[in-house]
Design a protein around this motif. Structure first.
Motif, mmCIF file in Angstrom:
data_model
loop_
_atom_site.group_PDB
_atom_site.id
_atom_site.type_symbol
_atom_site.label_atom_id
_atom_site.label_comp_id
_atom_site.label_asym_id
_atom_site.label_seq_id
_atom_site.Cartn_x
_atom_site.Cartn_y
_atom_site.Cartn_z
ATOM 1 N N LYS A 91 0.317 -9.300 -6.590
ATOM 2 C CA LYS A 91 -1.061 -8.840 -6.736
ATOM 3 C C LYS A 91 -2.046 -9.924 -6.316
ATOM 4 O O LYS A 91 -3.060 -9.651 -5.673
ATOM 5 C CB LYS A 91 -1.328 -8.409 -8.183
ATOM 6 N N GLY A 93 -10.605 11.395 -10.062
ATOM 7 C CA GLY A 93 -11.036 10.317 -9.176
ATOM 8 C C GLY A 93 -12.224 10.726 -8.344
ATOM 9 O O GLY A 93 -12.905 9.880 -7.766
ATOM 10 N N ASP A 97 -4.663 -9.776 -2.781
ATOM 11 C CA ASP A 97 -6.101 -10.056 -2.745
ATOM 12 C C ASP A 97 -6.414 -11.101 -1.680
ATOM 13 O O ASP A 97 -7.356 -10.947 -0.888
ATOM 14 C CB ASP A 97 -6.571 -10.530 -4.114
ATOM 15 N N LEU A 118 -12.961 3.285 -4.007
ATOM 16 C CA LEU A 118 -13.276 2.033 -4.692
ATOM 17 C C LEU A 118 -12.033 1.175 -4.851
ATOM 18 O O LEU A 118 -12.081 -0.051 -4.680
ATOM 19 C CB LEU A 118 -13.897 2.329 -6.058
ATOM 20 N N GLU A 119 -10.916 1.813 -5.158
ATOM 21 C CA GLU A 119 -9.658 1.071 -5.261
ATOM 22 C C GLU A 119 -9.306 0.439 -3.919
ATOM 23 O O GLU A 119 -8.871 -0.711 -3.850
ATOM 24 C CB GLU A 119 -8.533 2.003 -5.708
ATOM 25 N N GLY A 120 -9.538 1.201 -2.836
ATOM 26 C CA GLY A 120 -9.274 0.667 -1.505
ATOM 27 C C GLY A 120 -10.156 -0.515 -1.160
ATOM 28 O O GLY A 120 -9.732 -1.463 -0.491
ATOM 29 N N LEU A 137 -11.513 -2.664 -3.417
ATOM 30 C CA LEU A 137 -11.151 -3.799 -4.259
ATOM 31 C C LEU A 137 -9.838 -4.437 -3.855
ATOM 32 O O LEU A 137 -9.632 -5.638 -4.044
ATOM 33 C CB LEU A 137 -11.097 -3.359 -5.725
ATOM 34 N N THR A 138 -8.928 -3.638 -3.294
ATOM 35 C CA THR A 138 -7.640 -4.186 -2.851
ATOM 36 C C THR A 138 -7.689 -4.692 -1.418
ATOM 37 O O THR A 138 -6.725 -5.299 -0.943
ATOM 38 C CB THR A 138 -6.528 -3.127 -2.955
ATOM 39 N N GLY A 153 -13.120 7.498 -6.424
ATOM 40 C CA GLY A 153 -12.268 6.591 -7.188
ATOM 41 C C GLY A 153 -11.233 5.896 -6.321
ATOM 42 O O GLY A 153 -11.006 4.686 -6.448
ATOM 43 N N GLU A 154 -10.619 6.643 -5.421
ATOM 44 C CA GLU A 154 -9.618 6.063 -4.532
ATOM 45 C C GLU A 154 -10.268 5.138 -3.511
ATOM 46 O O GLU A 154 -9.685 4.123 -3.109
ATOM 47 C CB GLU A 154 -8.838 7.179 -3.833
ATOM 48 N N GLU A 189 0.810 -1.212 0.000
ATOM 49 C CA GLU A 189 0.000 0.000 0.000
ATOM 50 C C GLU A 189 0.844 1.264 0.000
ATOM 51 O O GLU A 189 0.469 2.269 -0.613
ATOM 52 C CB GLU A 189 -0.940 -0.008 1.204
#
Length: 290
Positions: A62, A191, A66, A131-133, A135-136, A128-129, A14
């Protein structure tokens, strides 16, 4: 493979830096380097590659990131299950800036009082950030602009926001984007979902946006508009909370750009005791859904 190793791996992934990850975890960098090397040796793969002075995840990294998020979520779920489903442990909630300022304070206070065993962390960022957080796996749940139809995510509506365009007091009524074509625009960085809505509003009227100035706060946007140099888009509830709001003129937008629904989102299959408790509390104190 130990949870402590995975926590280090997650932090480095991260932060993109062993040094920054060490500061976050309150450890020395050499310790993190050693533990990561041990993890890579145990798994027989390289988890990171160095690009431009920053550590980037390899393909194998990656995949592991997950699984790491899922393992931590399952651990929290297991703790809750053996403790009778009682919320406990870490719960990281992401939120848009306006939602955090207007709609969350009372809910956060109630959640802390109701579930003192939960270590609640709140992180504010553009949608946007967030959603990335999600998904990760960096976030357990997030309050974002919706509705969303993304594979792997579930959600429930949280509140309805009315959006207004603000200008200096002397500006003529604004009924379409052509009325402010070429004027400076103050908004958050790429974003931000509200920025995307504003860009779509201009595009729908085939109007050209003026120079875009990226501002990191609604207070900053208001101050720039008060100075008479441009326009900005924000939730009406946010504007109502800002000192100096009487020095600008608010212009309602036409559908479909006049409103937005904030949704609470989470990864499918990750409904733990902490998140379930938040949702139940949210339902007892609903925001305006008009």
């Amino acid at each position: 493979m130990e949870f402590s190793q995975l926590r280090i791996f997650q932090a480095v992934a991260e932060e993109g830096s062993i040094t920054r990850a060490a500061e976050r975890l309150h450890r020395v960098p050499s310790n993190l380097s050693t533990r990561l090397k041990q993890l890579e040796e145990q798994m027989g793969v390289e988890l990171f590659v160095r690009e431009r002075q920053r550590l980037q995840l390899s393909a194998a990294g990656k995949v592991l990131l997950d699984y790491t998020a899922r393992l931590f979520a399952l651990r929290e779920e297991a703790l809750g299950a053996v403790q009778g489903g009682v919320p406990a442990g870490k719960f990281t909630l992401g939120t848009m800036y306006s939602t955090a300022a207007i709609h969350l304070p009372a809910l956060l206070a109630r959640y802390h009082r109701s579930y003192p065993a939960v270590n609640l962390h709140v992180q504010s960022a553009p949608s946007g950030e967030l959603l990335e957080g999600l998904l990760t796996g960096r976030l357990d749940a997030a309050l974002v602009d919706g509705p969303l139809e993304l594979a792997g995510l579930d959600g429930v509506a949280f509140c309805q926001e009315r959006l207004v365009l603000i200008s200096d007091l002397d500006h003529e009524p604004i009924t379409r984007a052509q009325d402010v074509q070429g004027r400076e625009v103050f908004t958050f960085r790429q974003g931000c979902s509200y920025r995307s809505r504003l860009e779509a509003w201009y595009a729908s009227d085939r109007a050209a946006m003026g120079r875009v100035m990226e501002i990191e706060s609604y207070q900053g946007m208001l101050a720039c508009v008060v100075a008479g140099s441009g326009v900005a888009l924000m939730p009406e509830s946010m504007l109502a909370s800002l000192p100096g709001r009487e020095s600008v003129r608010a212009h309602p937008l036409q559908p479909p750009f006049d409103s937005a629904t904030t949704w609470l989102m989470w990864r499918k299959g990750m409904m733990g005791a902490n998140l379930n408790a938040w949702i139940e509390l949210q339902h007892t104190q609903p925001c305006n859904m008009a």
